[in-house]
Design a protein around this motif. Structure first.
Motif, PDB file in Angstrom:
ATOM      1  N   GLY A 298      10.993  10.238   2.023  1.00  0.00           N
ATOM      2  CA  GLY A 298      12.029  10.469   0.903  1.00  0.00           C
ATOM      3  C   GLY A 298      11.706  11.341   0.258  1.00  0.00           C
ATOM      4  O   GLY A 298      11.129  12.642   0.584  1.00  0.00           O
ATOM      5  N   ALA A 299      11.888  10.935  -1.459  1.00  0.00           N
ATOM      6  CA  ALA A 299      12.537  12.200  -1.484  1.00  0.00           C
ATOM      7  C   ALA A 299      10.528  12.521  -2.389  1.00  0.00           C
ATOM      8  O   ALA A 299      10.317  13.991  -2.646  1.00  0.00           O
ATOM      9  CB  ALA A 299      12.878  11.930  -3.272  1.00  0.00           C
ATOM     10  N   ASN A 300      10.319  11.708  -2.495  1.00  0.00           N
ATOM     11  CA  ASN A 300       8.317  12.162  -3.194  1.00  0.00           C
ATOM     12  C   ASN A 300       7.766  11.943  -2.124  1.00  0.00           C
ATOM     13  O   ASN A 300       5.484  12.478  -2.146  1.00  0.00           O
ATOM     14  CB  ASN A 300       8.409  11.056  -3.956  1.00  0.00           C
ATOM     15  CG  ASN A 300       9.348  11.056  -4.893  1.00  0.00           C
ATOM     16  OD1 ASN A 300       9.790  12.428  -5.930  1.00  0.00           O
ATOM     17  ND2 ASN A 300       9.434  10.055  -4.955  1.00  0.00           N
ATOM     18  N   GLY A 301       7.282  12.151  -0.749  1.00  0.00           N
ATOM     19  CA  GLY A 301       6.617  12.280   0.287  1.00  0.00           C
ATOM     20  C   GLY A 301       5.533  10.826   0.239  1.00  0.00           C
ATOM     21  O   GLY A 301       4.401  10.607   0.136  1.00  0.00           O
ATOM     22  N   ILE A 302       6.032  10.143   0.160  1.00  0.00           N
ATOM     23  CA  ILE A 302       5.274   8.376  -0.394  1.00  0.00           C
ATOM     24  C   ILE A 302       5.960   7.270   0.811  1.00  0.00           C
ATOM     25  O   ILE A 302       7.122   7.230   0.245  1.00  0.00           O
ATOM     26  CB  ILE A 302       5.137   7.826  -2.108  1.00  0.00           C
ATOM     27  CG1 ILE A 302       4.196   9.190  -2.898  1.00  0.00           C
ATOM     28  CG2 ILE A 302       4.459   6.867  -1.966  1.00  0.00           C
ATOM     29  CD1 ILE A 302       5.022   9.257  -4.054  1.00  0.00           C
TER      30      ILE A 302
ATOM     31  N   ALA B 157       9.275   1.536   4.260  1.00  0.00           N
ATOM     32  CA  ALA B 157       9.887   2.431   3.396  1.00  0.00           C
ATOM     33  C   ALA B 157       9.687   3.606   2.510  1.00  0.00           C
ATOM     34  O   ALA B 157       8.234   3.156   2.237  1.00  0.00           O
ATOM     35  CB  ALA B 157      10.879   1.568   2.847  1.00  0.00           C
ATOM     36  N   PRO B 158      10.262   4.663   1.681  1.00  0.00           N
ATOM     37  CA  PRO B 158      10.348   5.590   1.171  1.00  0.00           C
ATOM     38  C   PRO B 158      10.038   5.030  -0.144  1.00  0.00           C
ATOM     39  O   PRO B 158      10.656   4.635  -0.163  1.00  0.00           O
ATOM     40  CB  PRO B 158      10.903   6.642   1.264  1.00  0.00           C
ATOM     41  CG  PRO B 158      12.064   5.648   1.923  1.00  0.00           C
ATOM     42  CD  PRO B 158      11.819   5.096   2.706  1.00  0.00           C
ATOM     43  N   ASP B 159       8.654   5.557  -0.812  1.00  0.00           N
ATOM     44  CA  ASP B 159       8.480   5.416  -2.155  1.00  0.00           C
ATOM     45  C   ASP B 159       9.748   5.431  -3.011  1.00  0.00           C
ATOM     46  O   ASP B 159      10.112   7.039  -3.226  1.00  0.00           O
ATOM     47  CB  ASP B 159       7.069   4.382  -2.286  1.00  0.00           C
ATOM     48  CG  ASP B 159       6.668   4.471  -3.974  1.00  0.00           C
ATOM     49  OD1 ASP B 159       6.151   3.839  -3.875  1.00  0.00           O
ATOM     50  OD2 ASP B 159       7.105   4.692  -5.148  1.00  0.00           O
ATOM     51  N   PRO B 160      10.117   5.124  -4.278  1.00  0.00           N
ATOM     52  CA  PRO B 160      10.788   5.809  -5.204  1.00  0.00           C
ATOM     53  C   PRO B 160       9.923   6.424  -6.868  1.00  0.00           C
ATOM     54  O   PRO B 160      10.474   7.184  -7.047  1.00  0.00           O
ATOM     55  CB  PRO B 160      12.092   5.223  -6.020  1.00  0.00           C
ATOM     56  CG  PRO B 160      11.249   3.278  -5.391  1.00  0.00           C
ATOM     57  CD  PRO B 160      10.230   3.603  -4.287  1.00  0.00           C
ATOM     58  N   ASN B 161       8.532   6.036  -6.192  1.00  0.00           N
ATOM     59  CA  ASN B 161       7.931   6.770  -7.570  1.00  0.00           C
ATOM     60  C   ASN B 161       7.864   8.536  -6.948  1.00  0.00           C
ATOM     61  O   ASN B 161       7.507   8.663  -6.224  1.00  0.00           O
ATOM     62  CB  ASN B 161       7.132   5.588  -8.141  1.00  0.00           C
ATOM     63  CG  ASN B 161       7.201   4.759  -9.423  1.00  0.00           C
ATOM     64  OD1 ASN B 161       8.034   4.670  -9.577  1.00  0.00           O
ATOM     65  ND2 ASN B 161       7.063   3.236  -8.468  1.00  0.00           N
TER      66      ASN B 161
ATOM     67  N   VAL C 114       1.255  -0.986  -0.081  1.00  0.00           N
ATOM     68  CA  VAL C 114      -0.016  -0.098  -0.202  1.00  0.00           C
ATOM     69  C   VAL C 114       0.379   1.134  -0.106  1.00  0.00           C
ATOM     70  O   VAL C 114       1.844   1.037   0.822  1.00  0.00           O
ATOM     71  CB  VAL C 114      -0.787   0.107   1.042  1.00  0.00           C
ATOM     72  CG1 VAL C 114      -1.734   1.291   1.150  1.00  0.00           C
ATOM     73  CG2 VAL C 114      -2.202  -1.670   1.339  1.00  0.00           C
ATOM     74  N   TYR C 115       1.146   1.881  -0.754  1.00  0.00           N
ATOM     75  CA  TYR C 115       1.349   3.498  -1.249  1.00  0.00           C
ATOM     76  C   TYR C 115       0.654   4.402  -0.158  1.00  0.00           C
ATOM     77  O   TYR C 115      -0.520   4.821  -0.273  1.00  0.00           O
ATOM     78  CB  TYR C 115       2.102   4.199  -1.911  1.00  0.00           C
ATOM     79  CG  TYR C 115       1.157   4.176  -3.083  1.00  0.00           C
ATOM     80  CD1 TYR C 115       0.787   5.586  -3.184  1.00  0.00           C
ATOM     81  CD2 TYR C 115       0.132   3.226  -4.140  1.00  0.00           C
ATOM     82  CE1 TYR C 115      -0.678   5.910  -4.379  1.00  0.00           C
ATOM     83  CE2 TYR C 115      -0.100   3.903  -4.762  1.00  0.00           C
ATOM     84  CZ  TYR C 115      -1.313   4.848  -4.713  1.00  0.00           C
ATOM     85  OH  TYR C 115      -1.959   5.188  -5.972  1.00  0.00           O
ATOM     86  N   MET C 116       1.591   5.147   0.574  1.00  0.00           N
ATOM     87  CA  MET C 116       0.305   6.289   1.021  1.00  0.00           C
ATOM     88  C   MET C 116       1.515   7.859   0.901  1.00  0.00           C
ATOM     89  O   MET C 116       2.265   7.861   1.341  1.00  0.00           O
ATOM     90  CB  MET C 116       0.275   5.921   2.703  1.00  0.00           C
ATOM     91  CG  MET C 116      -0.113   6.829   3.342  1.00  0.00           C
ATOM     92  SD  MET C 116       0.000   6.400   5.018  1.00  0.00           S
ATOM     93  CE  MET C 116      -1.259   4.862   5.139  1.00  0.00           C
ATOM     94  N   PRO C 117       0.129   8.724  -0.032  1.00  0.00           N
ATOM     95  CA  PRO C 117       1.426   9.991  -0.036  1.00  0.00           C
ATOM     96  C   PRO C 117       1.080  10.905   1.079  1.00  0.00           C
ATOM     97  O   PRO C 117       0.277  11.598   0.879  1.00  0.00           O
ATOM     98  CB  PRO C 117       0.773  10.595  -1.627  1.00  0.00           C
ATOM     99  CG  PRO C 117      -1.036   9.307  -1.032  1.00  0.00           C
ATOM    100  CD  PRO C 117      -0.382   8.257  -0.286  1.00  0.00           C
ATOM    101  N   VAL C 118       1.433  10.990   1.871  1.00  0.00           N
ATOM    102  CA  VAL C 118       1.398  11.421   3.926  1.00  0.00           C
ATOM    103  C   VAL C 118       2.103  13.068   3.209  1.00  0.00           C
ATOM    104  O   VAL C 118       1.273  13.797   3.863  1.00  0.00           O
ATOM    105  CB  VAL C 118       2.107  10.567   4.748  1.00  0.00           C
ATOM    106  CG1 VAL C 118       1.331   9.149   5.317  1.00  0.00           C
ATOM    107  CG2 VAL C 118       3.410  10.292   4.042  1.00  0.00           C
ATOM    108  N   SER C 119       2.957  13.126   2.470  1.00  0.00           N
ATOM    109  CA  SER C 119       2.871  14.344   2.683  1.00  0.00           C
ATOM    110  C   SER C 119       3.673  15.145   1.048  1.00  0.00           C
ATOM    111  O   SER C 119       4.905  15.305   0.488  1.00  0.00           O
ATOM    112  CB  SER C 119       4.607  14.880   3.403  1.00  0.00           C
ATOM    113  OG  SER C 119       5.654  14.356   2.933  1.00  0.00           O
TER     114      SER C 119
END
Length: 890
Positions: free
Chosen positions: A862-866, A820-824, A788-793
């Protein structure tokens, strides 16, 4: 999701703070032009431009700092980065030509009686609160010196002594200062002895604090000469000069007590009294100061004329003075050469003095001269006042600018008329380090300029109008408490200031312990916790933890359980009990979990048991405070130790009673710095244990404490988050407190250090995801080897990590969760072209089929807030995610 959109933000310390228009202070230019200090328990380096007297070209600057209380031994050198904390030491170190910069802050005071014995020096207060409290003696004594200038100080005595004494000195100037002798038994606020000459007190506020109106603001002894009192405001007491040889009283405002506003006695000569505003105390507003007629009469203190000149005094000139009577407290304006004159007309006709004197019919209004001072004097001229524009500019001693440094200065009294001008300030937090302000100005003028001094050496400017408040924002480089000063200036050049203190919303980490706070098994904190009941533990304000702690890092363990349920940890005094969970358990189970718990009312944290009776153990490993300490640096999870494969340790289980050293400094491929780490955030897993027991993680070089981090049974695989101080050798140790050996896995997720940029913001515990509730989140169980990916920020890179509690339940096979942070990017997901990812090589929590397992996760964005949550298992599992706070670096 922006900061303002994050759930539970109201519990994150995002306060509103304000200062109403009634707190506006008209700017005294010498007092408000210097830089203001930041608040700190340590003595900071001084900064900013000095006010008032300039440093002689050949002199040096000596620095001192007003400490909150007298220091026992001064270790300062007088350098800018090591200021004296005793003004007397700075004065003793000064040579002719030197300037002493005394930096002060609201609420701090230099408790000492200071004696100046070196000529040719200057003492300058930086900011508007450079207090010197003489305590049992005068705040300042000029002892047989010449050419000494003192400006912008707050000088106070609270015993039977004056605030300032001038003894055998000449060429002494006291400018733009606040002087108070706050006891009704004090003879005078300032005394000038008969051996002194060339003394000037200008643009200063003198408060007798008499509470009876029978004391004196300035006393000049027989023999003194060439004394100037100009542009001053006197509260509750006047001027007494006996046998003076040369005295100019020009442009003063005196709200007298029972005695005269000006009393010239003892054969004085060469005296000029011009451009003064002389008024009786106001019985409506001056309840503390007193000194109005009825009070004076009841205390048998008399009711003197405003100006008294003895018959043996010669060459005395009185003119251009303005007299105001409050209500029915009529008094004679003059007693001259033994005759009292009830009216100005009678006085003028009989003496040929006072040709331009006036009777004031428009009452001036009260003025707040500085924060922390009284509002005793009705000193601000109002439209229609006879004082406006009617002063004699050639009067002896008359200044070129008024009490506030305003020019042109054409009014009688100390304060030049200015139109009504106030500024109300409202502020709020915008982030861990940021604040925003609204400056609401009241003015008859059109456009105004607004200047904000943020208290950290920086400032901002904006335009405003009475119908258009100025909006400004600022982000501080460090957490702390900052005195903000907002100054509004109209088109005519008049200005007014308002001040307030802002404490940044973010918190930084202080390592502590590990220390046990509660163990219901031995009665150290509470008996066995009953079913569906709540207990609480005091965190802040006890055990050496400061009362202002905002959150605590706790390891909460439930044991001796008699049925199923869960424990929820939350701030005491919360408006409602959160629906989140921290520790889930079933009968006969021992379950630990780390919690970053917000601290509530009185420093307490509540622990609610929603299930069967159990025992509860609570250990603390650190806490957060709203000041600069150790900031957080999140890392992509990285494995430091795995004894199964010989990673970072020997390829061998940790034996019973053995402790495993884990290298932190410089580890994780250099992601961890070689020095400066205060504490490290880890995920520790035990697997293949040969017996039941627990692991304790503690700083290297120390003895293992009576605390546990994760508990396990024979053959169980258990993970738990740990925040642990790092030992001086750069390591932490993991103790296997079990009869059998166990394999240990250690993953690092971040660290705390003085250079860490991210501050923590606790929030009301909030549920972000529950895949069981398909009506709200539309997920359903997480599929095997899926995520599950969560775009928290997303869109807010300054949010760097979240403190989450992840729980896996309804598990259909053994497995583990990887977070872990998502790379996408979110755009990639929304475009439905995300590539299939591989799960990270680390684990956040482990379970067996049918189990319900929670664990705290300090998840980097991470870099994308996911953030990705991987179900690394062969069967489906439901995922629950609760948020307890987040980290932000701006």
């Amino acid at each position: 999701m922006t900061t303002a959109q994050l759930p539970g933000i109201g519990g994150a310390g995002f306060d509103a703070f304000s200062s109403p228009a009634s707190k506006s202070v008209r700017g005294q230019k010498p007092a408000l032009s210097g830089a203001r200090p930041t608040f700190s328990s340590a003595r900071p380096a001084l900064s900013g431009t000095r006010t008032s007297a300039a440093t002689p070209a050949t002199g040096k600057t000596i620095y001192a700092y007003v400490f909150n209380g007298k220091c026992a031994a001064d270790t300062g050198t007088g350098a800018q980065n090591a200021p004296f904390c005793l003004l007397q030491d700075a004065v003793n170190a000064a040579q002719p030509g030197d300037t002493i910069d005394l930096q002060g802050s609201l609420g701090s005071s230099d408790w000492e009686s200071v004696t100046v014995k070196t000529s040719g020096i200057s003492i300058v207060g930086i900011g508007d609160q450079a207090w010197v409290n003489g305590g049992a003696g005068p705040a300042l004594i000029f002892d047989h010196v010449s050419n000494v200038t003192v400006s912008n100080l707050m000088l106070y005595s609270n015993d039977l002594t004056p605030a300032v004494e001038v003894v055998g000195s000449s060429g002494v100037t006291l400018d733009s200062s606040y002087l108070s002798a706050y006891t009704k038994n004090t003879t005078s606020t300032v005394t000038i002895d008969g051996a002194s000459s060339g003394v000037a007190i200008t643009r200063s506020y003198l408060d007798t604090g008499s509470q009876g109106g029978n004391t004196t603001a300035v006393s000049v002894a027989s023999g003194a000469g060439t004394v100037t009192l100009a542009g001053d405001v006197l509260a509750g007491g006047g001027i007494v000069a006996t046998g003076v040889k040369g005295l100019n009283v020009a442009g003063d405002t005196v709200q007298r007590g029972c005695k005269a506003a000006i009393d010239i006695e003892g054969g004085s000569s060469a005296v000029n009294l011009e451009n003064n505003v002389l008024e009786d105390a106001n019985p409506t507003t001056d309840q503390v100061l007193g000194g109005y007629q009825s009070q004076c009469t009841s205390n048998s203190q008399g009711w003197a004329p405003d100006v008294t000149v003895s018959a043996d005094s010669t060459t005395v000139t009185a003119d251009y003075n303005d007299f105001y009577v409050h209500g029915t407290d009529a008094t004679a304006p003059y007693s001259w050469a033994g005759t009292t004159y009830p009216t100005l007309d009678g006085f003028k006709a009989a003496t040929s003095q006072g040709a331009h004197d006036l009777t004031e019919t428009k009452a001036p209004t009260s003025v707040l001269f500085r924060p922390n001072t009284s509002v005793d004097v009705d000193a601000r001229p109002q439209p229609g006042s006879a004082a406006i524009g009617s002063a004699n500019p050639a009067a002896p001693g008359e200044l070129g600018s008024d009490f506030y440094g305003t020019t042109p200065y054409t009014d009688r009294g100390a304060i030049e008329y200015a139109p009504d001008l106030t500024v109300a300030v409202t502020g709020k937090h915008t982030s861990a380090f940021g604040v925003s302000l609204s400056a609401d100005v009241t003015s008859a003028s059109g456009a105004l300029s607004v200047h904000v001094d943020w208290g950290d050496g920086s400032s901002s400017d904006a335009n405003a109008a009475a119908t258009n408040p100025a909006a400004l924002s600022h982000s501080y480089a460090k957490l702390g408490s900052y005195p903000i000063v907002v100054t509004a200036t109209d088109r005519a050049g008049y200005s007014v200031s308002n001040s307030l203190t802002a404490v940044t919303a973010g918190s930084e980490y202080v390592a502590f312990g590990p220390t046990r706070l509660l163990d219901s098994r031995d009665g150290s904190g509470t008996p066995k916790l009953g079913g569906y009941s709540t207990t609480r533990v005091q965190v802040a304000g006890a055990n050496g933890i400061p009362a202002g702690a905002t959150a605590a890092v706790l390891n909460v363990t439930v044991t001796d359980t008699t049925g199923a349920g869960h424990v929820t940890v939350y701030a005491d005094g919360s408006s409602s009990v959160p629906t989140t969970s921290n520790v889930n358990y079933v009968a006969g189970q021992t379950v630990p979990n780390m919690v970053v718990a917000p601290v509530g009312a009185g420093g307490y944290v509540d622990l609610g048991n929603y299930g069967a009776p159990l025992d509860l153990v609570v250990d603390i490993t650190g806490y957060f405070v709203r000041s600069s300490a150790a900031g957080y640096t999140p890392l992509s999870p990285s494995r430091l130790v795995d004894t199964r494969y010989g990673t970072g340790a020997p390829q061998s289980p940790v034996g019973s009673g053995q402790s495993l050293p884990v290298q932190i400094a410089g580890a994780a491929g250099g992601q961890l710095p070689a020095s400066g780490i205060t504490a490290v955030a880890l995920n520790v897993t035990v697997t293949n244990p040969g017996s039941a027991g627990h692991l304790t993680v503690y700083p290297g070089g120390q003895q293992a404490p009576n605390a546990s981090n994760l508990n396990f049974t024979d053959g169980q695989t258990v993970a738990n988050s740990v925040v642990v101080p790092v030992g001086p050798d750069g390591t932490v140790r993991v103790l296997n407190a079990a009869w059998g050996s166990s394999d240990v896995i250690v993953d690092v997720v971040g660290y705390y250090s003085p250079t860490g940029k991210s501050a923590y913001l606790p929030v009301e515990p909030t549920r972000l995801l529950d895949t069981r509730d398909t009506t709200k989140w539309q997920y359903g169980p997480v599929n095997p080897w899926n995520y599950v990916y969560m775009p928290v920020s997303s869109g807010q890179p300054d949010i760097t990590a979240f403190a989450l509690n992840a729980t896996m339940t309804d598990t259909t096979s053994d497995g583990h969760l990887s977070v872990a942070p998502d790379p996408n990017t979110l755009a990639a997901y929304q475009g439905n072209y995300a590539s299939k990812l591989s799960p990270p090589s680390v684990s956040s929590l482990n379970w067996t089929a049918g189990g319900t397992v929670p664990n705290l996760v300090q998840a980097p964005t991470g870099a994308n807030g996911i953030i990705d949550f991987w179900n690394a298992a062969g069967g489906t599992s439901d995922l629950i995610v609760d948020m307890f706070g987040f980290y932000q670096n701006d």
